[in-house]
Enzyme design. Structure first.
Site, PDB file in Angstrom:
ATOM      1  N   HIS A 180      40.994 -11.994  36.061  1.00 17.78           N
ATOM      2  CA  HIS A 180      40.584 -10.275  36.216  1.00 17.78           C
ATOM      3  C   HIS A 180      40.398  -9.663  34.892  1.00 17.78           C
ATOM      4  O   HIS A 180      40.868 -10.300  33.903  1.00 17.78           O
ATOM      5  CB  HIS A 180      40.715  -9.292  37.289  1.00 17.78           C
ATOM      6  CG  HIS A 180      42.076  -8.425  36.565  1.00 17.78           C
ATOM      7  ND1 HIS A 180      43.027  -8.172  35.662  1.00 17.78           N
ATOM      8  CD2 HIS A 180      43.733  -9.171  37.512  1.00 17.78           C
ATOM      9  CE1 HIS A 180      44.094  -8.368  35.269  1.00 17.78           C
ATOM     10  NE2 HIS A 180      44.305  -8.308  36.617  1.00 17.78           N
ATOM     11  N   CYS A 200      48.636 -11.419  37.494  1.00 16.68           N
ATOM     12  CA  CYS A 200      47.415 -12.172  37.071  1.00 16.68           C
ATOM     13  C   CYS A 200      47.445 -12.297  36.121  1.00 16.68           C
ATOM     14  O   CYS A 200      47.193 -11.998  35.065  1.00 16.68           O
ATOM     15  CB  CYS A 200      46.662 -10.785  37.884  1.00 16.68           C
ATOM     16  SG  CYS A 200      46.373  -9.941  39.153  1.00 16.68           S
TER      17      CYS A 200
END
Length: 225
Positions: A180, A200
């Site tokens: 992301h 992430c």
């Protein structure tokens, strides 16, 4: 033939117990304490995985200052032939098309960037071969490319770590790992290699926006140390 009442009661009790047990299994599965059935069969002997990509030499970013459209014509991009290699030690994500590297991007990771992810809350980014299972706009980080962590290999590592005493038996494996962007105005997190996520992979919003256009559900993502 008439079924005796006692047999009916026994069948009913077994049915209720089975449903209760399955419900408990689903509950623990959702919390990340038990693997799906597909992973159970290979917890001790999952098939070995081989690398999908040949990494570039050096630490440079390939074609980073060029838009994808200048590197490969949009009409020639086949999303089924797109894949991603992420090199944690080089803070680099490279987009491949037909097994050839076409462009690299700077990225950062979880707050514990060196270790492989073994449990929820260790702030590590998982290593291995994953698949994008969904991708969507994100209200805070531009786009989210959701990976299929934990997969069979992830569960194998998780239980081997419990057996070996590296993590507690009460630890959950974790979930919700993806690729992301950054909060608005947060490009400096990437420039400064600030590992700010819970596990992430993060890159600049303009970069994740570009990648978003040429990947799809099913795109392979390889993460190596």
């Amino acid at each position: 033939m008439k079924i005796p009442r006692q047999v009916k009661v026994t069948i009913f009790a077994i049915t209720i117990l089975s449903l209760s047990t399955f419900g408990l299994y689903l509950f623990l599965l959702r919390l990340g304490y038990l693997p799906p059935f597909s992973a159970i069969v290979c917890l001790n002997n999952c098939p070995a995985t081989s690398n999908l990509h040949t990494p570039q030499q050096g630490n440079e970013l390939l074609n980073y200052n060029q838009p994808i459209a200048q590197i490969i014509a949009p009409a020639n991009i086949d999303k089924t032939k797109t894949s991603i290699l992420i090199e944690k030690s080089k803070y680099r994500l490279t987009l491949y098309h037909n097994q050839q590297p076409i462009k690299s991007y700077p990225v950062v990771f979880g707050k514990n960037p060196v270790a492989d992810k073994l449990r929820e809350g260790d702030f590590s980014t998982p290593e291995g071969i994953f698949t994008i299972k969904d991708l969507y706009n994100h209200p805070n980080w531009s786009k989210f490319l959701w990976l299929d962590y934990p997969n069979q290999t992830s569960w194998q590592k998780h239980f081997q770590s419990k057996i070996g005493g590296k993590i507690k038996w009460s630890d959950s494996i974790g979930s919700e790992v993806g690729i992301h962007g950054v909060p608005a105005g947060g490009d400096n997190l990437i420039d400064n290699r600030s590992n700010w996520t819970w596990g992430c992979i993060s890159l600049k919003n303009q970069d994740v926006d570009e990648i978003y256009q040429i990947v799809q559900e099913g795109t392979k993502v390889e993460i190596i140390p």
